[in-house]
Design an enzyme around this catalytic site. Structure first.
Site, short mmCIF file in Angstrom:
data_model
loop_
_atom_site.label_atom_id
_atom_site.label_comp_id
_atom_site.label_asym_id
_atom_site.label_seq_id
_atom_site.Cartn_x
_atom_site.Cartn_y
_atom_site.Cartn_z
N GLY A 124 0.82 -1.19 0.00
CA GLY A 124 0.00 0.00 0.00
C GLY A 124 0.86 1.25 0.00
O GLY A 124 2.06 1.20 0.27
N CYS B 121 5.77 9.60 -0.26
CA CYS B 121 4.43 9.06 0.03
C CYS B 121 3.34 9.84 -0.70
O CYS B 121 2.18 9.83 -0.29
CB CYS B 121 4.17 9.04 1.53
N GLN C 233 2.42 5.03 -1.63
CA GLN C 233 2.93 5.60 -2.87
C GLN C 233 4.45 5.46 -2.91
O GLN C 233 5.00 4.49 -2.40
CB GLN C 233 2.43 7.04 -2.99
N TRP D 163 11.66 6.15 -0.64
CA TRP D 163 13.08 5.82 -0.82
C TRP D 163 13.51 4.90 0.31
O TRP D 163 13.08 5.05 1.45
CB TRP D 163 13.92 7.10 -0.79
N GLY E 165 3.84 0.76 4.89
CA GLY E 165 2.97 0.28 3.82
C GLY E 165 2.94 -1.23 3.87
O GLY E 165 3.99 -1.87 4.00
#
EC number: 2.3.1.181
Length: 219
Positions: A77, A174, A79, A82, A145
């Site tokens: 989940g 994110c 976005q 890094w 995530g």
């Protein structure tokens, strides 16, 4: 029946060397696919070689500056983010059904773990209901995530210790434009390094009542 018998065992793998993201991603998926109701839960503590990873909600435009960093599409989940040296990554391969947890329980547990870890070093952090992760004075210090398949989790969290923040400058972390990142080393003069924090994580889980037996494997 004794409640202790019903609690799962936990294997904590503490990886000493940097690891390739794509390889461990496949290992996590394989373990999750092959495990059964008797398989122990696992927690992997490690650092990655520098990499950008796109979550399922990631958008190409959130990578702002072309760089030589590899970009790996992930099924977690969230976005884009890094990973790299100086950042502690913890992967949770937990059977949520067996623990009687839901996704919100897992997310809250991971956030509270980070909050409690750094509170020991006099850093006051908090979670936000509308933006998963952990923050210090509105700067993000910890991200998370997960992916859930058949009630079993993989992926996890990332806590900034003394990493090079330039990797975050190539992206909207994110998915949030202008989100400022912060590290433990920015907040504490004699800050704990990766190995110390990994030991703190192990102690944290040994004190928890959710697991029957906690085994640590150094790799």
């Amino acid at each position: 029946m004794n409640d202790t018998v019903l609690k799962p065992n936990l294997i904590i793998r503490h990886y000493k060397n940097l690891h390739n993201y794509a390889s461990l991603f496949q290992e996590m998926r394989s373990y999750t696919d092959q495990r059964d109701e008797h398989s122990p839960d696992q927690l992997w503590i490690l650092q990655h070689h520098p990499v950008l990873t796109q979550g399922q909600a990631g958008k190409p435009e959130h990578i702002l500056i072309p760089s030589d960093l590899p970009v790996v599409q992930s099924d977690r989940g969230g976005q884009v983010t890094w990973h790299g040296p100086g950042q502690m990554v913890i992967y949770f391969m937990f059977d949520l059904n067996r623990l009687k947890w839901n996704v919100r329980t897992l997310v809250s547990f991971a956030e509270q773990l980070m909050i409690d870890l750094i509170k020991k070093y006099n850093i006051d952090a908090y979670a936000k209901a509308d933006a998963p992760g952990v923050y210090v004075a509105e700067r993000k210090i910890g991200s998370l995530g997960f992916k859930i398949r058949r009630g079993r989790s993989y992926h996890g969290l990332a806590l900034n210790i003394d990493c090079d923040l330039s990797g975050f400058q190539t992206i909207n972390p994110c998915g949030y434009a202008g989100l400022e990142m912060v590290r433990i080393c920015d907040l504490v003069e004699n800050y704990p390094r990766f190995d110390q924090l990994a030991q703190d994580v192990t102690a944290y889980f040994k004190e928890k009542s959710d697991f029957n037996d906690v085994q640590v494997i150094l790799q």
